[in-house]
Each structure stands twice: as C-alpha cells, then as structure tokens.
Design an enzyme around this catalytic site. Structure first.
Site, PDB file in Angstrom:
ATOM      1  N   GLY A  71     -63.905  46.180  -0.517  1.00 15.63           N
ATOM      2  CA  GLY A  71     -65.347  46.437  -0.448  1.00 15.63           C
ATOM      3  C   GLY A  71     -65.667  47.181   0.833  1.00 15.63           C
ATOM      4  O   GLY A  71     -66.067  46.574   1.824  1.00 15.63           O
ATOM      5  N   GLY A  74     -67.965  48.863   2.240  1.00 13.73           N
ATOM      6  CA  GLY A  74     -69.347  49.212   2.571  1.00 13.73           C
ATOM      7  C   GLY A  74     -69.598  48.925   4.040  1.00 13.73           C
ATOM      8  O   GLY A  74     -68.685  49.056   4.876  1.00 13.73           O
ATOM      9  N   GLY A 133     -67.573  45.816   5.249  1.00 16.19           N
ATOM     10  CA  GLY A 133     -66.142  46.076   5.098  1.00 16.19           C
ATOM     11  C   GLY A 133     -65.649  47.060   6.146  1.00 16.19           C
ATOM     12  O   GLY A 133     -64.609  46.843   6.778  1.00 16.19           O
ATOM     13  N   LYS A 170     -77.765  29.155   5.101  1.00 16.74           N
ATOM     14  CA  LYS A 170     -78.000  30.606   5.016  1.00 16.74           C
ATOM     15  C   LYS A 170     -78.604  30.947   3.656  1.00 16.74           C
ATOM     16  O   LYS A 170     -79.514  31.781   3.557  1.00 16.74           O
ATOM     17  CB  LYS A 170     -76.671  31.346   5.245  1.00 16.74           C
ATOM     18  N   GLU A 173     -79.294  41.236  -4.241  1.00 20.10           N
ATOM     19  CA  GLU A 173     -78.553  39.984  -4.465  1.00 20.10           C
ATOM     20  C   GLU A 173     -79.505  38.831  -4.823  1.00 20.10           C
ATOM     21  O   GLU A 173     -79.134  37.667  -4.694  1.00 20.10           O
ATOM     22  CB  GLU A 173     -77.725  39.645  -3.222  1.00 20.10           C
TER      23      GLU A 173
END
Ligand SMILES: NC(=O)C1=CN([C@@H]2O[C@H](COP(=O)(O)OP(=O)(O)OC[C@H]3O[C@@H](n4cnc5c(N)ncnc54)[C@H](OP(=O)(O)O)[C@@H]3O)[C@@H](O)[C@H]2O)C=CC1
Ligand SMILES: CC(C)(CO)C(=O)C(=O)O
Length: 333
Positions: free
Chosen positions: A28, A30, A33, A215, A296
């Site tokens: 990943g 992005g 990452g 979180k 998300e």
C-alpha cells in the site's frame, strides 16, 4: 506445519533474527506506506545496513510509474529522496518475512489475499490503519504473527511516491491478544529497528486493543462531522451547531461502546483533547470527500452501527453521519 496463534503469541524465540537484518515489505504505497517505507530505509542506513525495504505495488502499471525513489517532504518543505525496491504481488516469488500493511481499511482484505501465498509461520504482519474491524478479523490468521498499529502521524501525497510528513505524532504497536511478559518484551525489542523507533516515535504497548477502540471512537465522532459541517477539526468545538452534534454523537458512541463491552471511558474529554491537538487539521474523511475518493466511514460509523444493531441499541446520530457520507460515495461511484 501450522502454528497456532497461541503458540506464536507465547513463543519468546519468535522472531529470531535482529530487526537490523529484516527485509521489510510495505503493502500500500500511499501516504503512510511511502512515509514508513522511507523511514524504514533511513533506519537501515543509519545502522550501516543496506536499506532492505520493498514496496508492493498494485500492478504493472504502478510498477512502471515507479522511478525507484520515494521522496519525503517535511512540514517545512525540505524534500529527501530514498532509493527503494518495488515489486507487485503477482511478481513475488519468495517468502515475505515482515509485511507492513498501509492500505485503506476497505482494501486490506483483497491486498492481503494477493500476498498470502508468500506468508508463512515466519512472517510478521503489521497492520497500520484506522478502524478496528480488520484488526479484529485478522488477529487470528492461522500461523502468521499479526501485530496492530495506530498512529497520530499525519501524511499526504503531493504526487505519487512523494509524501509530505505534515504532522509528527506517535505510533503504538502490539498484538491484540494478551501475551506473556517475556514475549511482550521480545516483541518490543525485536520487531522494528531501533532507529525507526526514534524517528517515528514508535512504542510497543500491551494495551493495543483499547488504543484501537479509542481511536475508532474518535474517528466515529470527528471524521463524518467535519464533512457535514465542512470544517477543520477544531471548529467542532467552537462552532455551536457543530458542537451540539459533537456532544450528541459522543454520548451515543460512548453508550454503544460501553453497553457492548468494547470501551468504558468518558469519550468527550478524550475527543476534546484530540480536537485541540489537531485543531487546524482537515480530517482524513474530509480530505477523501474533497478529493472524490471513497472514505473509510463504513469502518467507523458503519461498524459502530453494526455493533449497535447486534445489541439492539438505537444509534440515530451515527446512522445519520453514515448516511450523509455514503451519499458522497454514491456520487463518486
Ligand atoms: N495519511 C495519514 O495521515 C493517516 C492515515 N492513517 C490510516 O492509514 C491507512 C492508509 O492511509 P493513507 O496512506 O493515507 O492511504 P492512501 O490512500 O494514501 O494509500 C493507500 C495505498 O494502498 C494502495 N492499495 C490499495 N489496494 C492495494 C492492493 N491490492 N495492492 C497494492 N496496493 C494497494 C493504494 O493504491 P492505489 O492508489 O492504486 O489505490 C494506495 O497507494 C488508512 O487506514 C488511514 O486511515 C492513519 C493515520 C494517519
Ligand atoms: C484523529 C483524526 C480525526 C485526526 O484528524 C484522524 O484520525 C483522521 O483524520 O482520520
């Protein structure tokens, strides 16, 4: 041989090699990452090792666009290039020992499935993503050590493979299961290179599940509201209509998490602290909506609503947030 998670979780001999000799793969590439891959490479260089870090890109097109460098730009605008290797899941042909997963939560299952043939009982997967559903679902993968991570570092992609490390924060890692103290000390010492521990303010915790629920709760309360009120995090405290929504959503989220035995804490003071510390941040969900990306939100308010439904608890405020943000998805799709 298949090794049970219990065996892995209690075996102080695992892993046996020094973190300075690990080969890390980052799945990943992005914002997170690229940042972590570069910091891992930096930590190898600082200790005189060859940077043994490989990005696992989605496909050949992504590979063709990679020039061999990731650039990390500081908040002050100073850009540093790091030479990294890259491959794709389709091109892998050797076992992956250390895998850092930095996909968005909704991509994780598919991305992990693509590298699964190259994971075995010597592998460690570190899951770095918001939300908790994946962490819970993947913690008992047969025979593979899975550690969770949660971070308050902030990063965004200026261009592909060029990341801005916008906000320095803290990262916690650890297993979700309770493990014996000796193994816990071992994980703390041997998972990541010491230099990375410093540069990313990385700490091992024995309280990982609680940190993830905290979180998660904060993301349920903050992220969707910043889209609905089109504001930075801090305005949820100072704008009266936003603040009223914040208080209702906090109270409902706290009730659902308490009644379902997930988290028992006063949520408002915790969320307020985060909002004050990140007052000028645009939440990741706000940024995703602005950029026309899927958010998300299903992993935040969507999962909260699922927990509430299973326990027959009402959650109208979370449902409203979920509806509002998924309306944006409908436009994108
Ligand atoms: N950015 C931040 O400041 C923070 C992020 N986080 C969390 O970290 C996680 C990652 O966030 P972020 O880095 O911002 O997300 P990005 O969207 O920037 O990066 C995700 C990357 O995963 C890649 N990807 C998706 N599926 C696959 C696949 N099957 N194979 C290979 N690569 C794949 C995407 O590729 P493609 O572009 O081709 O889709 C993309 O490059 C999220 O859960 C986020 O909530 C947590 C704290 C802070
Ligand atoms: C805590 C918060 C809300 C900080 O912006 C975050 O994690 C996000 O934006 O996803």
């Amino acid at each position: 041989m298949t090794v049970s998670p219990e065996q892995l979780a209690n075996d102080p001999e695992q892993p046996t090699d020094s973190p300075g000799q690990h080969h890390w793969h980052v799945l990943g590439a992005g914002a997170m990452g690229c940042l972590w891959a570069a910091r891992l490479a930096e930590s190898f260089i600082q200790t005189g090792h060859t940077p043994n870090v490989t990005l696992i890109l989605r496909d050949n097109d992504a590979l063709a666009s990679f020039t061999g460098q990731v650039v990390v730009e500081s908040a002050q605008g100073e850009a540093t290039p790091f030479n990294l290797k890259a491959t794709s899941a389709a091109q892998l042909n050797y076992p992956v020992s250390n895998l850092l997963v930095t996909t968005k939560a909704f991509d994780t299952e598919e991305a992990l499935r693509s590298v699964l043939p190259w994971l075995d009982h010597n592998s460690t997967i570190c899951l770095l993503q918001n939300g908790i559903r994946n962490h819970l679902a993947l913690q008992n993968m047969t025979g593979i050590r899975v550690l969770s991570m949660t971070t308050s570092h902030g990063a965004w992609l200026k261009h592909r493979f060029h990341v801005v490390h916008a906000g320095s924060g803290q990262t916690f890692f650890g297993p979700l299961q309770t493990v014996n103290p000796e193994y816990s000390r071992h994980l703390s010492r041997s998972t990541f290179p010491a230099a990375l521990t410093k540069s990313m303010n990385l700490k091992h915790t024995e309280d990982m599940e609680k940190r993830l629920w905290q979180k998660f709760a904060a993301n349920c309360v903050i992220n969707g509201l910043t889209v609905i009120h089109d504001c930075q995090n801090g305005a949820l405290l100072t704008r009266p209509s936003a603040h009223q929504d914040l208080v209702s959503l906090c109270s409902e989220t706290e009730t659902v998490l308490t009644q379902t035995d997930r988290l028992n804490m006063a949520l408002y003071p915790y969320v307020r602290k985060i909002l004050l510390a990140t007052a000028t941040n645009w939440s990741s969900t706000w940024q995703d909506v602005q950029a026309g990306r899927i958010t998300e939100i299903e992993e935040f308010n969507g999962y909260l609503c699922e927990l509430a439904a299973r326990a027959n608890l009402p959650c109208p405020h979370n449902q409203a947030v979920l509806r509002s943000i998924t309306n944006h998805h409908a436009v994108i799709r």
